[in-house]
Scaffold this active site. Structure first.
Site, PDB file in Angstrom:
ATOM      1  N   THR A 189       0.812  -1.157   0.103  1.00 26.84           N
ATOM      2  CA  THR A 189       0.105   0.032   0.046  1.00 26.84           C
ATOM      3  C   THR A 189       0.724   1.198  -0.079  1.00 26.84           C
ATOM      4  O   THR A 189       2.229   1.034   0.288  1.00 26.84           O
ATOM      5  CB  THR A 189      -0.860   0.001   1.334  1.00 26.84           C
ATOM      6  N   GLU A 333      -5.842  -3.755  -1.445  1.00 22.58           N
ATOM      7  CA  GLU A 333      -6.356  -4.746  -0.733  1.00 22.58           C
ATOM      8  C   GLU A 333      -7.300  -5.629  -1.203  1.00 22.58           C
ATOM      9  O   GLU A 333      -7.629  -6.566  -0.953  1.00 22.58           O
ATOM     10  CB  GLU A 333      -6.915  -4.313   0.733  1.00 22.58           C
ATOM     11  N   LYS A 440     -16.080  17.534   9.089  1.00 22.78           N
ATOM     12  CA  LYS A 440     -17.206  17.472  10.078  1.00 22.78           C
ATOM     13  C   LYS A 440     -17.527  18.902  10.433  1.00 22.78           C
ATOM     14  O   LYS A 440     -16.942  19.467  11.389  1.00 22.78           O
ATOM     15  CB  LYS A 440     -16.532  16.434  11.411  1.00 22.78           C
ATOM     16  N   TRP A 445     -21.815  16.203   8.470  1.00 25.65           N
ATOM     17  CA  TRP A 445     -20.503  15.623   7.707  1.00 25.65           C
ATOM     18  C   TRP A 445     -20.910  16.065   6.098  1.00 25.65           C
ATOM     19  O   TRP A 445     -21.851  16.153   5.626  1.00 25.65           O
ATOM     20  CB  TRP A 445     -20.376  14.301   7.540  1.00 25.65           C
TER      21      TRP A 445
HETATM   22  P1  ADP Z   1      -3.310   3.514  -1.284  1.00 30.02           P
HETATM   23  O1  ADP Z   1      -3.208   5.009  -1.667  1.00 30.02           O
HETATM   24  O2  ADP Z   1      -3.472   3.253   0.254  1.00 30.02           O
HETATM   25  O3  ADP Z   1      -2.264   2.785  -2.246  1.00 30.02           O
HETATM   26  P2  ADP Z   1      -5.073   2.403  -2.913  1.00 30.02           P
HETATM   27  O4  ADP Z   1      -4.424   2.792  -4.278  1.00 30.02           O
HETATM   28  O5  ADP Z   1      -5.331   0.782  -2.685  1.00 30.02           O
HETATM   29  O6  ADP Z   1      -4.591   2.914  -1.738  1.00 30.02           O
HETATM   30  O7  ADP Z   1      -6.514   3.017  -3.040  1.00 30.02           O
HETATM   31  C1  ADP Z   1      -7.706   2.792  -2.309  1.00 30.02           C
HETATM   32  C2  ADP Z   1      -8.403   4.020  -1.971  1.00 30.02           C
HETATM   33  O8  ADP Z   1      -8.702   4.886  -3.079  1.00 30.02           O
HETATM   34  C3  ADP Z   1      -9.777   3.663  -1.520  1.00 30.02           C
HETATM   35  O9  ADP Z   1      -9.861   3.159  -0.435  1.00 30.02           O
HETATM   36  C4  ADP Z   1     -10.544   4.881  -1.870  1.00 30.02           C
HETATM   37  O10 ADP Z   1     -10.549   5.924  -0.982  1.00 30.02           O
HETATM   38  C5  ADP Z   1      -9.809   5.555  -3.030  1.00 30.02           C
HETATM   39  N1  ADP Z   1     -10.594   5.153  -4.275  1.00 30.02           N
HETATM   40  C6  ADP Z   1     -10.371   4.415  -4.897  1.00 30.02           C
HETATM   41  N2  ADP Z   1     -11.434   4.397  -6.310  1.00 30.02           N
HETATM   42  C7  ADP Z   1     -12.197   5.538  -5.993  1.00 30.02           C
HETATM   43  C8  ADP Z   1     -13.192   6.136  -6.519  1.00 30.02           C
HETATM   44  N3  ADP Z   1     -13.682   5.507  -7.631  1.00 30.02           N
HETATM   45  N4  ADP Z   1     -14.001   6.982  -6.057  1.00 30.02           N
HETATM   46  C9  ADP Z   1     -13.386   7.572  -4.689  1.00 30.02           C
HETATM   47  N5  ADP Z   1     -12.207   7.210  -4.267  1.00 30.02           N
HETATM   48  C10 ADP Z   1     -11.662   5.989  -4.689  1.00 30.02           C
END
Ligand code: ADP
Length: 540
Positions: A189, A333, A440, A445
């Protein structure tokens, strides 16, 4: 007592090697086109890719690589990277893709944490490799993804070229058959909170995910598709496209490092791309280029958008160019695809309002994924489109536990995503925000995503991010950081007036701050934490 009886079908394991075998055998003319570092194009077909992936597996075996060994890649989307996906995963080892945009210390940490034995890298990352190599003494070999005559000048111990390594292998190699639960890929991640954590994909989860990604409600892939993953192969397997394309025998176009609007446009047109996938920031630069040059898309039918929310204005801009948006949600994940929203079949006649309403949602769960929203006590909330809560998901391509962790992440396979969402009565999910980004204000929200979506429709704004700023009366209030289009003269008042009639009054930001650009993280997402650190005190 009733008793089931066993089915009498063969039970061949689901292995990633079978994907490239299938493409090479049944879609022999399926092309793979890669843009190289110098801008030239490399072309070959699935059988060539398979032969070289097998040669690689054989070479790795001769070099002492065993099943389960982690092999790292730091590379753009290209044919050699694809061979690593199949060669390493196919032999039962683990292809660990690393994001080169991470800080060198973080990359070194990830390599040590995964105990990678070899690191394969694009030549342009040689400087980075020279920085991290001393921090990773356990790595036995560093392999530059090039021919022997293209080797970097840098001298480093245990450095060799990919082609030289490949030459030591044999094409007579046969893929081993092993249990489908064996790992084939590893991705960390981004580590926006704390150290990055490893997500270890299995052969089974990867093949099932590739099936689901191909479905009409997902990427709708077929052998006549021409697929361009702009999303990098170094993060969450480019949304599974390197596996889903051979599953369908689709032509695969790999863009390398040139991801600016003009380069992408030229590649899309030259190769007849029908389906392209990327994060919103990538599409912003493509759309700017196309609109400024009054250009048109000859072949592109669909643009998949995910990683961050798709602003409503992006749906309109693509529609004006004859391209439908497919909006997807997922995470490292979740392999990553969880939910998708699309207009099926192509609904060119749909009124704009309706089109936006559908495509602003992240949509329906793919078969295999189950989801629910819960309140702070873990109680499930109704699917009424307005109740919002923490989004939980589970399914055969959702993480059970992080790499190296002793305990599962949740109970009964449920994984808490860290997103706040609604689900409507028809099962379409909409992300309101990341839990840590939601604003918030006086006990209510505000979705920063919704505020941004409105701001991004302003014709004089290029990009905008909404964050929570501390407020003496309301606790937090929305603050908009906006990037004006070059040459535009737009004031704070213009932007604030633009919100009138488009959002509840109390959602309208208290202040607009103009900035030259927004900070993006290694996966192209706006770094809200950095913005909060810089601007959170602006209203107090
Ligand atoms: P990281 O930045 O931890 O590597 P990921 O690349 O796995 O995370 O991104 C996951 C997160 O990206 C999701 O939990 C969500 O918050 C955001 N995300 C992914 N796709 C979308 C979407 N289509 N709209 C809004 N948020 C999104």
């Amino acid at each position: 007592m009733t008793q089931t009886i066993p089915g009498l079908m063969t039970s061949a394991p689901l292995l990633v090697s079978s994907l490239i075998d299938h493409a090479a055998r049944h879609h022999r003319n399926g092309e793979i086109v890669s843009r190289l570092g110098d801008g030239s194009l490399h072309r070959y077909r699935y059988p060539d890719c398979r032969r070289r992936a097998m040669r690689l597996a054989s070479a790795l075996e001769l070099a002492g690589v065993q099943q389960g060994t982690r092999i790292a890649t730091i590379a753009w989307n290209g044919f050699r990277h694809l061979e690593l996906y199949f060669g390493v995963g196919g032999m039962g080892s683990v292809c660990h893709t690393i994001n080169p945009r991470l800080h060198p210390d973080q990359i070194a940490y990830i390599i040590r944490d995964a105990a990678d034995q070899m690191v394969f890298f694009d030549v342009e990352f040689t400087g980075l490799i020279a920085q991290i190599a001393p921090l990773c003494p356990e790595v036995r070999n560093w392999v530059a993804l090039c021919g022997t005559h293209e080797m970097p000048a840098q001298s480093m111990p245990s450095l060799e070229s990919y082609e030289a390594l490949l030459a030591t292998g044999s094409e007579d190699y046969e893929w081993p058959v092993f249990d489908e639960s064996a790992a084939c890929g590893l991705c960390y991640t981004s580590g926006t909170t704390g150290q990055p954590k490893g997500v270890l994909y299995a052969n089974r989860s990867t093949v099932l995910h590739a099936y689901a990604a191909s479905l009409p409600n997902a990427m709708n892939l077929a052998s006549h598709s021409v697929v361009l993953p702009v999303v990098p192969m170094f993060h969450v397997n480019a949304w599974g496209i390197p596996y889903a394309a051979p599953l369908n025998g689709a032509k695969l176009v790999l863009p390398g490092r040139m991801l600016d609007g003009a380069s992408l446009y030229n590649l899309i047109e030259a190769e007849g791309v029908t389906f392209a996938a990327g994060v919103p920031t990538i599409w912003l630069s493509l759309l700017e280029h196309v609109e400024q040059n009054s250009a048109k898309f000859a072949s592109l039918q669909e643009a998949a958008i995910g990683g961050s929310a798709c602003p409503a204005s992006m749906v309109d801009r693509f529609h004006a160019l004859g391209v439908d948006v497919v909006h997807g949600w997922g995470m490292t994940e979740t392999s990553p695809l969880g939910c998708l929203s699309r207009l099926n079949p192509r609904r060119t006649d749909l009124p704009l309002e309706e089109r936006r309403r559908i495509l602003q949602k992240q949509g329906h769960a793919l078969f295999g994924i189950d989801m629910k929203i819960v309140n702070g006590n873990g109680t499930e909330l109704p699917w009424d489109g307005s109740s919002f809560g923490d989004l939980m998901v589970r399914g055969p391509w959702v993480l059970e536990r992080y790499y190296g962790a002793d305990h599962p992440v949740g109970e009964d396979g449920w994984f808490a995503t860290g997103d706040v969402a609604t689900i409507d009565s028809n099962g379409a999910m909409q992300i309101m925000d990341r839990t840590k980004d939601i604003i918030k204000s006086g006990g209510e929200w505000i979705s920063s995503i919704d505020v941004e979506s409105i701001a991004m429709a302003h014709p004089d704004l290029l990009e905008a991010a909404c964050i929570a700023a501390e407020h003496p009366k309301w606790g937090e209030r929305p603050l908009l950081i906006a990037v004006a289009r070059p040459g535009a003269s737009v004031s704070e008042n213009d932007v604030l007036h633009f919100f009138e009639g488009k959002a509840a009054k109390w959602w309208i930001p208290d202040k607009v701050i103009f900035s030259e650009s927004l900070p993006h993280n290694a996966t192209g997402k706006v770094q809200k934490r950095e913005l909060r650190e810089r601007y959170a005190g602006q209203l107090s």
